[in-house]
Enzyme design. Sequence first.
Site, PDB file in Angstrom:
ATOM      1  N   SER A  22       1.196   2.572   6.588  1.00 17.12           N
ATOM      2  CA  SER A  22       0.137   2.473   5.598  1.00 17.12           C
ATOM      3  C   SER A  22      -1.238   2.464   6.245  1.00 17.12           C
ATOM      4  CB  SER A  22       0.323   1.203   4.768  1.00 17.12           C
ATOM      5  OG  SER A  22      -0.754   1.013   3.872  1.00 17.12           O
ATOM      6  N   TYR A  76      -4.780   6.110   2.091  1.00 15.48           N
ATOM      7  CA  TYR A  76      -5.474   5.773   0.859  1.00 15.48           C
ATOM      8  C   TYR A  76      -6.868   6.386   1.003  1.00 15.48           C
ATOM      9  CZ  TYR A  76      -1.964   2.365  -0.686  1.00 15.48           C
ATOM     10  OH  TYR A  76      -0.818   1.765  -1.131  1.00 15.48           O
ATOM     11  N   LYS A  88       1.608  12.188  -2.337  1.00 12.26           N
ATOM     12  CA  LYS A  88       2.528  11.155  -2.826  1.00 12.26           C
ATOM     13  C   LYS A  88       2.137  10.681  -4.222  1.00 12.26           C
ATOM     14  CE  LYS A  88       4.337   6.572  -1.511  1.00 12.26           C
ATOM     15  NZ  LYS A  88       3.817   5.717  -2.588  1.00 12.26           N
ATOM     16  N   HIS A 116       5.460   4.560  -6.964  1.00 13.78           N
ATOM     17  CA  HIS A 116       4.985   3.388  -6.226  1.00 13.78           C
ATOM     18  C   HIS A 116       5.897   2.185  -6.451  1.00 13.78           C
ATOM     19  CE1 HIS A 116       1.211   2.853  -3.831  1.00 13.78           C
ATOM     20  NE2 HIS A 116       1.614   1.607  -3.827  1.00 13.78           N
ATOM     21  N   GLY A 127      12.979   2.378  -6.139  1.00 13.96           N
ATOM     22  CA  GLY A 127      14.232   1.830  -6.631  1.00 13.96           C
ATOM     23  C   GLY A 127      15.399   1.924  -5.682  1.00 13.96           C
TER      24      GLY A 127
END
Length: 388
Positions: free
Chosen positions: A130, A154, A261, A285, A317
């Site tokens: 990240s 980001y 993404k 997410h 998930g």
Amino acid sequence: MSQSFGFYQNEIYFEGLGGVVPRFPLTYDELESRARAALAPSLWSYVAGGAGDERTQRVNVTAFERWGLYPRMFVGADRRDLSVELFGMTLPSPLFMAPIGVIGLCAQDGHGDVATARAAARTGVPMVASTLTVDPLEEVAAEFGPTPGFFQLYTPADRDLAQSLVHRAEKAGFKAIVVTLDTWVTGWRPRDLSIGNFPQLRGHCLANYTSDPVFRARLDRTPEEDPRAAALHWAQVFGNPLTWDDLPWLRSLTSLPLIVKGLCHPEDVRRARDGGVDGIYCSNHGGRQANGGLPALDALPGVVEAADGLPVLFDSGVRSGTDVVKAVALGATAVGVGRPYAYGLAVGGTDGLVHVLRSLLAEADLLMAVDGYPTLADLTPEALVRLT
């Protein structure tokens, strides 16, 4: 490339002959329970929580239960090949570690990013690091060993800062850039709101910013002298509500494979493909950002069709090796795991995380063995039956 990931169960059974039982949990529920006990309540809330009433988070998980895998016999699947080709690289399996912005805080020593990179080196499972890390991206990349790592961006509102972060990732040896599109603003997360906890505003996980020359040049005082001002400036530049007009600029930032993404709608996938991206990342997410109720798994087949041959990464998930197999059968090229590896890190550091990854791979490998699927190419949509 062929590895018998299922041999991990033999290791466990042989150790059991000597009275040694596994140190770490072998079921998701127990792993989650032990991680909750290991993490501070505010951090647990941040990692485990989702948006709204968390319905999307729940249906991401239960969506896998609606698919069953046909057993195929007389196949002789004594050897399985789980390897995949991705951006010119051969990976030992389709499994990768999805980006988690507070993974650095999940380790007991507060350096979970480095610990995760070390687990990647030991297992061959790539890490998508990240932008939000405790340790600078250069220090994370230095621990990957022979395993490739990807850098998740980001995209900040400051274009010069975005360019600097990407170029640093290139120089550090990351093999792809993953641009997250669904987090230019944070979703409504009641768990975190109820305790007023937002780690980055408290100065956590901002090392990639505070170590960046562009970011530092924007401050009147250094982050070391005035960490609060640095955190406030981060909040001002963090989010960039990207549009299709920004895609050529994103593409121009790097010669590395560019992965976008958060795409779940086929039309978005087609436009991204036509705009020159190298990979599609189907994800909601993990249900953390929006509580719209659509399981990412249900979007996956349409995304794969629209991608028209581009590799499709997937997360949201995934809790087991069986989930990995089903996602591959629905068309995913590579499958990301999130919370399970965070919990393994919380429970046992790098060793706990390695255990989780090896367990996921062993389950996937043994399922393919028992049900007669020697290679990932054998896992097609026709291998699945819709149960409900």
